[in-house]
Design an enzyme around this catalytic site. Structure first.
Site, PDB file in Angstrom:
ATOM      1  CE  LYS A 157      -3.717  -2.368   2.568  1.00 18.46           C
ATOM      2  NZ  LYS A 157      -4.258  -2.622   3.911  1.00 18.46           N
TER       3      LYS A 157
ATOM      4  CE1 TYR B 241      -5.382  -3.924  -0.825  1.00 20.06           C
ATOM      5  CE2 TYR B 241      -6.570  -6.007  -0.732  1.00 20.06           C
ATOM      6  CZ  TYR B 241      -5.893  -4.985  -0.101  1.00 20.06           C
ATOM      7  OH  TYR B 241      -5.710  -5.027   1.263  1.00 20.06           O
TER       8      TYR B 241
ATOM      9  CE1 TYR C 254      -3.718  -1.415   7.927  1.00 22.34           C
ATOM     10  CE2 TYR C 254      -2.527  -3.129   9.090  1.00 22.34           C
ATOM     11  CZ  TYR C 254      -2.876  -2.505   7.923  1.00 22.34           C
ATOM     12  OH  TYR C 254      -2.398  -2.972   6.752  1.00 22.34           O
TER      13      TYR C 254
HETATM   14  N1  GLN Z   1      -4.210  -8.668   1.563  1.00 24.60           N
HETATM   15  C1  GLN Z   1      -4.546  -8.443   2.941  1.00 24.60           C
HETATM   16  C2  GLN Z   1      -6.033  -8.104   3.075  1.00 24.60           C
HETATM   17  O1  GLN Z   1      -6.564  -7.412   2.260  1.00 24.60           O
HETATM   18  C3  GLN Z   1      -3.706  -7.311   3.457  1.00 24.60           C
HETATM   19  C4  GLN Z   1      -3.957  -6.991   4.905  1.00 24.60           C
HETATM   20  C5  GLN Z   1      -2.715  -6.626   5.649  1.00 24.60           C
HETATM   21  O2  GLN Z   1      -1.606  -6.963   5.270  1.00 24.60           O
HETATM   22  N2  GLN Z   1      -2.891  -5.971   6.764  1.00 24.60           N
HETATM   23  O3  GLN Z   1      -6.676  -8.555   3.986  1.00 24.60           O
END
Ligand code: GLN
Length: 303
Positions: free
Chosen positions: A66, A188, A239
């Protein structure tokens, strides 16, 4: 201070944290990874690269991707992106749906899944071959011409991607997607399933320590844009545990459920740690411990 012996020492202590965490199993393609793997790499702005443990073993970069889609979208589109995605910490899990309804389809920040889907959507509108652009950027910055998506992991996530599909459809209902939900999700899942090692990621993230300058000296981001991306990593990169990460590590960082964390010390170096056993928020337990030790022992931090 001898950096190599510091890294070796950190590895011997932090890797023990694996016993307290759990490998991501909501994506079955990730569930087979050995939780006891541990690697750490440091790439300096002077061009030094060193590491310890499994630092050359590729793993699934997941949400660390991301950061790269965000910087490519910002480089192409400037500040316009910020009308479609915010830059406030969410305080909620990365895949939460709850805020989106109250906030009318505008995700809190580009690092929760909803925000990353909007960024990917923008990149798809800006670039004819968005995935090719991402891959060639990562290959160039890491110096690894062969790095690629692990198709098995991408397929596995697509098969179990109901929550991401729900987020994308919900945003589409508010008019915050320009491309079809299927196209956005396909990109994605493939970006999350790119496999890279700690060494590759530390090298690929180094432009953020170089205030926006790429490996070849060309400019990707202005110094102000690089500062802002680092700031959003610090406040939103892990997060609902971003506060604790800032408290313990004191650096911009971005985690992924593959167990990797990319962290930046502006003007000095880029770090990547990998330990697949996660805390309940989806961040590597050994990874946070290792970065905590690193900044505490070196005194290198943004604070
Ligand atoms: N590909 C994972 C998802 O969409 C990415 C989440 C993560 O790495 N925090 O759930």
């Amino acid at each position: 201070m001898h950096l190599q012996s510091l890294l070796d020492d950190i590895a011997s202590k932090s890797s023990a944290l694996a016993a307290k965490g759990k490998v991501a199993d909501y994506i079955p393609g990730l569930a087979q990874v050995d939780p006891n793997r541990f690697g750490m790499a440091v790439a300096t702005v002077e061009g030094e690269l060193l590491g310890t443990g499994d630092w050359l073993v590729p793993f699934s970069i997941q949400s660390i991707s991301k950061v790269f889609t965000l910087v490519l979208a910002l480089a192409l589109d400037g500040d316009k992106l910020w009308s479609r995605v915010g830059r406030e910490p969410s305080g909620d899990p990365f895949n939460s749906l709850v805020q989106l309804e109250h906030e009318r389809g505008i995700p809190r920040n580009p690092f929760i899944n909803a925000g990353a889907l909007v960024v990917t959507d923008r990149l798809l509108s800006l670039e004819e071959d968005a995935f090719g652009t991402l891959l060639s950027f990562l290959r160039h910055e890491s110096g690894q011409p062969d790095l690629d998506t692990d198709q098995e992991v991408a397929r596995s996530e697509a098969e179990h991607g109901h929550r991401n599909a729900a987020l994308a459809h919900f945003m589409a209902s508010f008019g915050n997607l320009e491309n079809s939900v299927d196209r956005v999700l396909d990109h994605y899942f493939r970006q999350c399933a790119i496999a890279m090692s700690c060494a590759d990621l530390a090298e690929a993230g180094l432009f953020l320590a170089r205030h926006g300058l790429r490996r070849d000296g060309s400019r990707l981001l202005s110094p102000s844009q690089a500062k802002r991306v680092n700031a959003v990593m610090l406040t939103c990169g892990t997060y609902d545990t971003a506060g604790d990460f800032a408290f313990r590590v004191g650096l911009p960082g971005k985690s992924g459920v593959g167990g990797g964390i990319l962290a930046i010390i502006p003007g000095r170096c880029s770090l990547c740690v990998w330990g697949p056993a996660l805390d309940p928020s989806g961040t590597s337990l050994a990874g946070v411990d290792a970065l905590d030790r690193f900044t505490t022992l070196t005194g290198w931090s943004v604070f």
